[in-house]
Design an enzyme around this catalytic site. Structure first.
Site, PDB file in Angstrom:
ATOM      1  CG  ASP A  31     -48.459 -39.322   8.523  1.00 36.63           C
ATOM      2  OD1 ASP A  31     -49.035 -39.983   7.460  1.00 36.63           O
ATOM      3  OD2 ASP A  31     -49.175 -38.250   8.894  1.00 36.63           O
ATOM      4  CG  ASP A  53     -43.921 -30.279   8.303  1.00 30.42           C
ATOM      5  OD1 ASP A  53     -43.709 -30.554   7.253  1.00 30.42           O
ATOM      6  OD2 ASP A  53     -44.696 -29.272   8.973  1.00 30.42           O
ATOM      7  CE1 TYR A 145     -53.847 -31.817  -3.899  1.00 34.12           C
ATOM      8  CE2 TYR A 145     -55.128 -32.012  -5.585  1.00 34.12           C
ATOM      9  CZ  TYR A 145     -54.350 -32.705  -4.808  1.00 34.12           C
ATOM     10  OH  TYR A 145     -54.275 -33.995  -4.778  1.00 34.12           O
TER      11      TYR A 145
HETATM   12  C1  UD1 Z   1     -60.041 -35.527  -5.034  1.00 33.96           C
HETATM   13  C2  UD1 Z   1     -59.089 -35.484  -3.999  1.00 33.96           C
HETATM   14  C3  UD1 Z   1     -57.772 -35.172  -4.201  1.00 33.96           C
HETATM   15  C4  UD1 Z   1     -57.508 -35.904  -5.803  1.00 33.96           C
HETATM   16  C5  UD1 Z   1     -58.562 -35.694  -6.756  1.00 33.96           C
HETATM   17  C6  UD1 Z   1     -58.050 -36.359  -7.935  1.00 33.96           C
HETATM   18  C7  UD1 Z   1     -59.771 -35.622  -1.723  1.00 33.96           C
HETATM   19  C8  UD1 Z   1     -60.111 -34.548  -0.296  1.00 33.96           C
HETATM   20  N1  UD1 Z   1     -59.461 -34.759  -2.538  1.00 33.96           N
HETATM   21  O1  UD1 Z   1     -60.154 -33.863  -5.330  1.00 33.96           O
HETATM   22  O2  UD1 Z   1     -56.577 -35.227  -3.384  1.00 33.96           O
HETATM   23  O3  UD1 Z   1     -55.987 -35.393  -6.040  1.00 33.96           O
HETATM   24  O4  UD1 Z   1     -59.657 -36.082  -6.222  1.00 33.96           O
HETATM   25  O5  UD1 Z   1     -59.116 -36.018  -8.913  1.00 33.96           O
HETATM   26  O6  UD1 Z   1     -59.866 -36.729  -1.446  1.00 33.96           O
HETATM   27  N2  UD1 Z   1     -68.199 -32.543  -2.501  1.00 33.96           N
HETATM   28  C9  UD1 Z   1     -69.670 -32.420  -2.157  1.00 33.96           C
HETATM   29  N3  UD1 Z   1     -69.634 -32.321  -0.617  1.00 33.96           N
HETATM   30  C10 UD1 Z   1     -68.929 -32.589   0.112  1.00 33.96           C
HETATM   31  C11 UD1 Z   1     -67.345 -32.681  -0.298  1.00 33.96           C
HETATM   32  C12 UD1 Z   1     -67.111 -32.645  -1.616  1.00 33.96           C
HETATM   33  O7  UD1 Z   1     -70.537 -31.939  -2.824  1.00 33.96           O
HETATM   34  O8  UD1 Z   1     -68.835 -32.420   1.420  1.00 33.96           O
HETATM   35  C13 UD1 Z   1     -68.082 -32.171  -3.865  1.00 33.96           C
HETATM   36  C14 UD1 Z   1     -66.914 -31.343  -4.384  1.00 33.96           C
HETATM   37  O9  UD1 Z   1     -67.429 -30.074  -4.571  1.00 33.96           O
HETATM   38  C15 UD1 Z   1     -66.560 -31.882  -5.648  1.00 33.96           C
HETATM   39  C16 UD1 Z   1     -66.643 -33.392  -5.591  1.00 33.96           C
HETATM   40  O10 UD1 Z   1     -67.551 -33.621  -4.433  1.00 33.96           O
HETATM   41  O11 UD1 Z   1     -67.495 -31.635  -6.859  1.00 33.96           O
HETATM   42  C17 UD1 Z   1     -65.273 -34.223  -5.097  1.00 33.96           C
HETATM   43  O12 UD1 Z   1     -64.820 -33.426  -4.160  1.00 33.96           O
HETATM   44  P1  UD1 Z   1     -63.516 -34.009  -3.322  1.00 33.96           P
HETATM   45  O13 UD1 Z   1     -63.824 -35.192  -2.724  1.00 33.96           O
HETATM   46  O14 UD1 Z   1     -63.066 -32.981  -2.368  1.00 33.96           O
HETATM   47  O15 UD1 Z   1     -62.375 -34.226  -4.344  1.00 33.96           O
HETATM   48  P2  UD1 Z   1     -61.828 -33.721  -5.537  1.00 33.96           P
HETATM   49  O16 UD1 Z   1     -61.825 -32.062  -5.538  1.00 33.96           O
HETATM   50  O17 UD1 Z   1     -62.264 -34.395  -6.741  1.00 33.96           O
END
Ligand code: UD1
Length: 307
Positions: A31, A53, A145
């Protein structure tokens, strides 16, 4: 038995490491601590940690020769859709090339492994209308991604077929729970939301909150990974999820009840590359014996209770 966990000091990785040690395995962790933390590593007697890395090919090759792991879990990744749009080249080198290089080395040297598990993502399904997503649903990767995750999956499965390697891929849906690092704006939404509740900060909501996700508690994810490890699998893909669709608006509402607080919301535009709706069909995993033990309410209660 020995397992190598790349990304083993991170959120999902460190829970997996704990579980593997409890099953009696020795574990090697690689890690770079970009999101992980040494504090997440327990059971020091059974875990060797290398702060390195995964793109360091020479290091990885020497490590594989020296340690000869039975199981390899490739969890190291830039884990955010939005982050991959900011830095696609770096994402590609970690989320694709590092995995490919390891696989290629295993093939060339005929390293005897029992399982090579690559962690892919529900992001590969994109915004196509079929729901819930089955492993054989059409894919439409929308971000660097998702493209990297999908193309790497294809390599991992094709190498399994071509060279009779015991490879398998999992598509994580939205994993949450204790130990998820909220420090980056690209962290998982529930870690950010939890921190906002805890520190009484405003939560930035991208879009109208109607976007949905399938949130799966970390303990269920570890259950799934171990079932897949110990089952006869054949170069195939498994969804790892809870099987329920929840909107961000609902999550906020549920969390307000759990935390007994209201939260301030700042609305922003949707993030580009964002998936609108996501929910899994988990029948394939269920056939291996998987049962979801954590409802969203229970998971959030446990997460919040540990803060
Ligand atoms: C997440 C995972 C990704 C995984 C995928 C599987 C993380 C960072 N990403 O992506 O590794 O492969 O699920 O589905 O764990 N949002 C907000 N406010 C915030 C942050 C996010 O509104 O502060 C919204 C985002 O725009 C999105 C949703 O919450 O619509 C989920 O976002 P996020 O947790 O980043 O996850 P994914 O993009 O679904």
């Amino acid at each position: 038995m020995k397992a190598l966990v790349t990304g083993g000091a991170g959120f999902i990785g460190s829970h997996l490491v704990d579980y593997l040690v409890e099953q009696g395995l020795d574990v090697v962790v690689v890690d770079d601590l970009s999101m992980g933390d040494l504090k997440n590593i327990h059971h020091q007697d059974h875990v060797d940690v290398y702060i390195e890395d995964v793109r360091n090919k020479e290091f990885i090759q020497q490590l594989l020769q020296r340690e000869k792991p039975d199981y390899i879990y490739f969890l190291a990744a830039i884990a955010s859709v939005a982050d991959s749009i900011e830095r696609p080249a770096e994402t590609h080198s970690i989320n694709h090339t590092a995995v490919f290089d390891m696989l290629e080395y295993i093939r060339k040297t005929e390293l005897p492994i029992k399982k090579f598990l690559f962690t892919s993502s529900a992001a590969v399904y994109g915004n196509l209308p079929e729901l819930p997503k089955k492993e054989d649903s059409r894919v439409d990767p929308l971000s660097p991604y998702a493209i990297d995750k999908y193309s790497t999956e294809r390599f991992v499965l094709a190498y399994g077929n071509l060279y009779d390697l015991p490879t398998v891929c999992v598509r994580f849906f939205n994993v949450y729970g204790p130990g998820q690092n909220p420090s980056s704006p690209y962290s998982g939404v529930l870690s950010i939301l939890t921190e906002c509740f805890d520190k009484n900060k405003a939560f930035t909501l991208y879009g109208d909150g109607k976007q949905t996700r399938d949130f799966v508690y970390i303990d269920d994810v570890i259950q799934a990974l171990w079932l897949i490890t110990t089952s006869k699998t054949k170069h195939e893909v498994f969804n790892v999820a809870n099987g329920h669709e929840t909107s961000l608006n609902s999550i906020i509402h549920i969390y307000e009840k759990i935390a007994h607080k209201r939260i301030k919301i700042q609305k922003c535009d949707y993030r580009i590359g964002d998936v609108k709706r996501s929910v899994a069909n988990i029948n394939k995993l269920t056939k291996l014996g998987y049962t979801t033990k954590w409802t969203l309410e229970d998971g959030l209660n446990s997460y919040w209770g540990g803060i």
